[in-house]
Each structure stands twice: as structure tokens, then as C-alpha cells.
Design an enzyme around this catalytic site. Structure first.
Site, PDB file in Angstrom:
ATOM      1  N   GLY C  10       0.829  -1.202   0.000  1.00 28.06           N
ATOM      2  CA  GLY C  10       0.000   0.000   0.000  1.00 28.06           C
ATOM      3  C   GLY C  10       0.856   1.242   0.000  1.00 28.06           C
ATOM      4  NE  ARG C  13       1.208   8.273   7.388  1.00 22.69           N
ATOM      5  CZ  ARG C  13       2.225   7.479   7.692  1.00 22.69           C
ATOM      6  NH1 ARG C  13       2.059   6.417   8.429  1.00 22.69           N
ATOM      7  NH2 ARG C  13       3.431   7.712   7.256  1.00 22.69           N
ATOM      8  N   GLY C  15      -3.184   2.681   5.696  1.00 21.71           N
ATOM      9  CA  GLY C  15      -3.813   1.728   6.603  1.00 21.71           C
ATOM     10  C   GLY C  15      -3.269   0.323   6.427  1.00 21.71           C
ATOM     11  CE  LYS C  16       2.827   0.632   3.755  1.00 21.93           C
ATOM     12  NZ  LYS C  16       2.609   1.923   4.484  1.00 21.93           N
ATOM     13  CB  SER C  17       0.819  -0.710   9.740  1.00 24.90           C
ATOM     14  OG  SER C  17       2.014  -0.387   9.065  1.00 24.90           O
ATOM     15  CG  HIS C  51       3.023   2.017  13.572  1.00 24.04           C
ATOM     16  ND1 HIS C  51       3.470   1.331  12.465  1.00 24.04           N
ATOM     17  CD2 HIS C  51       2.283   3.044  13.081  1.00 24.04           C
ATOM     18  CE1 HIS C  51       3.036   1.930  11.371  1.00 24.04           C
ATOM     19  NE2 HIS C  51       2.332   2.972  11.711  1.00 24.04           N
ATOM     20  NE  ARG C  55       3.474  -3.661  17.525  1.00 22.74           N
ATOM     21  CZ  ARG C  55       4.296  -2.675  17.227  1.00 22.74           C
ATOM     22  NH1 ARG C  55       4.079  -1.913  16.173  1.00 22.74           N
ATOM     23  NH2 ARG C  55       5.356  -2.415  17.967  1.00 22.74           N
ATOM     24  CD  GLU C  63      13.023  -2.333  18.147  1.00 22.07           C
ATOM     25  OE1 GLU C  63      13.015  -1.845  16.990  1.00 22.07           O
ATOM     26  OE2 GLU C  63      12.276  -1.941  19.065  1.00 22.07           O
TER      27      GLU C  63
END
Lengths: 174, 174, 174
Positions: C10, C13, C15-17, C51, C55, C63
Site C-alpha cells: 500500500g 498512510r 492503513g496497510k499496517s 504504532h 498494537r 527489532e
């Protein structure tokens, strides 16, 4: 598909050329590759060589960085697949040469749907980023968007390619 | 469609405005065009004139480069189609004016799904290019993406337009 | 979906995450979040915090701004959902570090389809704007396009997200 016209639309490095080549190959027809790229620098030269290597010997290549309308009209024939790769480089050549974009684009899009055999046209979608600060880039973006709309309106099929995967926007799926 | 809300998303010169106008026309309702463009320069002035000429006399035009929330709320009525063209220029006006983007966008998107009649909103997808070097452009891109998500979540239908062709992202197809 | 691989593609911004997280959550599996972002500046730091907050505590975070191939291979396990967010930041880290992009991308995409459990990979489509003037940006755009194609070819499902709405490019819909 053995006759008619297909527009293959996509972003940079989206796999649109490979998809267009696969469509032409699947037709089983004699294949002509109409190249609009001009190897102006090393980066472009490399890209052209990469594309040629992938196509192999099954294609006859015609160079048409400027007079694309004539090349397409001359090559189109029953039993033949003509692939134009790509409208974006052609438009960029016209813009740099100071050509009359509107009349040239009208002439090109006017051919779509009126030629014998199979015509596959590759083009970039370039309007999905931020407005460019450069006025020439904005003019290019506008001309490209209008050309894509005009070709899409006349094509039998339009396919959008992302990450190598086709999405049908118009016409029957494969 | 005679009532409800539609988001028409697309790139520059993608045919999204023409598609949105066709949706409003197809409704058979009384049509109001809410324009957010400000003719700041010749380029923009030309584009506005081009859009006006295409719409013709069947539309009443309301200018709302800033107070869009109020204009939309005031114009919405049963039996009426209100077309906003476009959220991107409105957001750009807000950003240049130093407005509170977050609260203004919340106010606007909060109207979607709560008004009588048909509401058609045109907006640009601007996040599919390379990250802009300009910090303001990145801020704009983020705000636009969030606004599109918020409006899309509340809209009954979302259509993505490329090369003049609609692709349904949400809701019933035409 | 409880096993296999999904590419979520995507724009910025888009909305893919959030969509990728929802896919992982819907699996009902134990969740591992593999973060490739490096908080180089305040802007990026803010985004990472945003983010993380979304979650919540249901995720274990690993990481992997550089050695992503190792992290993915080490974390993948039956009954576990591993989400990589995102390939674009990883590629950008590699480019800035002067790594061998081609071999690293080959190593990463070679893992797709060969690991136990569910693997969800988030990536940006960056090729749908005007050609960048900056040579490094063009190189990045090319590498990203190729990586997306390679991962998409091996993934069981590919989803394009725009305005928070998913569009299936490959594989069964949800």
C-alpha cells in the site's frame, strides 16, 4: 486474445512490461516489439539491454522513440501481436522535443481499436504521488493521465499491474 | 444511488472528477457542486474553467475553499446530490492557512454517513510515490492518507479510479 | 489463515499496517512484531510510538532494522504469526548502509513460502508517482519494485490497501 487492444498500466518496476510480453506470447501470434526508449544515458541503456535479454529472439524489434503513430499503423496486421513499450517514454520524448502533445496523443489514441491483429500498449500511472514542484513534471503528469484515459476508453481490455500481479480494470479477464 | 455517501479516490488526471459527476448525474437528483479550489494562479484558473465547462448549466456551484464542513452540512438535503471536488485542495488550503488539520478533518469526516441525500466526495491518493524530501509535503501526505481512511470508513461506497475506469473498494457496484 | 504468507502492499498512510495487524490478530496465533524502523529523528520516533500504542500488549516486538532475514527465520514457528513492518524501511536502511541490495533482497524473498506458521509482510508501493529527480531515489524505487515482485510471486496472498480498504491481488479473499 488474438485480436483487439489491451492497455497494461502500472508503476515503475511493477512488472507491467513482463506482463504485456506474456500477453503477446500467449496469443501465439507473430510478435513485434515497438520500443520507444532512447538510450540517452547509461542508466537507460542498461534498462533497455535488460528488457531485450528477457524477450529473447522471438521478437522483431522496431525503434520508434518519436514517430510511434506511424510505426504502430505500419506494423499492425492480422495474425500479428504488436507491443508498444511504453507510452510514458514516448510522451517524455515528445515533451523534451517540444512537440504538440495534444494532437500527437490524439493521433495515437485514435488508432486504438481500429487496427488489425493484437495491440498491447504499456503505460505508467504517474499521478498517485505528491504534486511535483517542477512545472514540467506537472505538465507531463497531466498529459500522461489524459493519454491513459483516452487509450483506456478505446481499449478492449485494461489491466493494472502491481508487484507483478494483474488486476482487471476493463474487459474480460484472461 | 439516491442517498448515502461515496468516496471517489484517484490520482491526478485519473478521471475521478468526471466519474464523480457521472455518479451524481445518474442519481437524477438536483445537483450542487461544492468547489474547494482557489484560483491562486493561471494553471489552477485554467483547470477550474475546464471543469466548469464540462459540468454545464445543470449544476449549482458553491465555493468552499475553507469552510467546507459548513457548506456540506448546509447544502445536504433529501433529493439532492452534493459533490465535493475535492478534499485534496481543501486540505491543501487548510495546511497553507495554518489551520488545525486534525480537528478540521475530524469535523468533515464526521459528517459522512449522517446527512440526508447523496454525498459524493472526490479525493486524491497521494502516497504511492517516493517519500517527498519536503517536510511540508510529507505532513500533507500523512494528513491526506488519514483523511481518506476516515472518510472511507464511514462512506457507503468507495471507488478507486485509474485511467477513467472505476474499481470498487467498498460497497455495492453501480 | 493460520499458516502461509501474505504481502500487504500500500501507499504511505494507507492503513496497510493496521490491516496487517488485523490479519495476524484474526489468525488467533501467538504474535511477533518484527520492526525494521530506526528512530533516526523525531518524526520517525513519533510514528514508531504511534504504532506501538495501537498494537498494545498482545505482541512481542523484535527489532531488526538490518538483519531481517535472520530475525524472520529465527522467529517463524508453527502456531505463530510473524509480522514484518516494513520491507520499505528495511530496504532504505540497507541502501543507506551501502549493503548489497540484490543479494540481501534475494535472501529475504527466498524465505517467503518456506517457513512454518503465518508470515505477514508489509511493504510500500512507491512507483506510481513522477520519476524522482534524485538518482538514489530512483535506485530505491527500482529495488523496492523488484523486491515487491519477488515477494508477491512467492506469497500465498497479496493484498493492496488504499484508504484502509483491502483489495485482493492474489490468493483467496479473507
Amino acid at each position: 486474445m488474438k485480436a483487439g487492444s489491451v492497455l497494461v498500466l502500472g508503476g515503475a518496476r511493477s512488472g507491467k512490461s513482463a506482463h504485456a510480453e506474456a500477453l503477446a506470447a500467449a496469443s501465439g501470434l507473430e510478435r513485434v516489439y515497438v520500443a520507444t526508449a532512447e538510450p540517452r544515458d547509461a542508466e537507460m541503456g542498461e534498462r533497455i539491454a535488460h528488457h531485450r535479454a528477457r524477450r529473447g529472439a522471438l521478437w522483431r524489434t522496431v525503434e520508434a522513440p518519436d514517430a510511434l503513430e506511424q510505426a504502430v499503423a505500419a506494423e499492425a496486421a492480422p495474425g500479428r501481436a504488436v507491443l508498444v513499450d511504453c507510452l510514458t517514454l514516448w510522451l517524455s520524448n515528445l515533451l523534451l522535443a517540444g512537440a504538440d502533445l495534444e494532437s500527437r496523443c490524439r493521433a495515437l489514441s485514435g488508432l486504438v481499436g481500429r487496427l488489425p491483429g493484437l495491440l498491447v500498449l504499456v503505460s505508467n500511472e504517474v499521478g498517485l504521488g505528491i504534486v511535483p514542484e517542477n512545472a514540467l513534471a506537472r505538465r507531463f503528469r497531466d498529459a500522461q493521465g489524459r493519454l491513459n484515459q483516452d487509450v483506456a476508453a478505446r481499449a478492449d481490455r485494461v489491466v493494472f499491474v502491481a508487484a507483478g500481479l494483474p488486476l482487471s480494470l476493463k474487459g474480460p479477464c484472461e
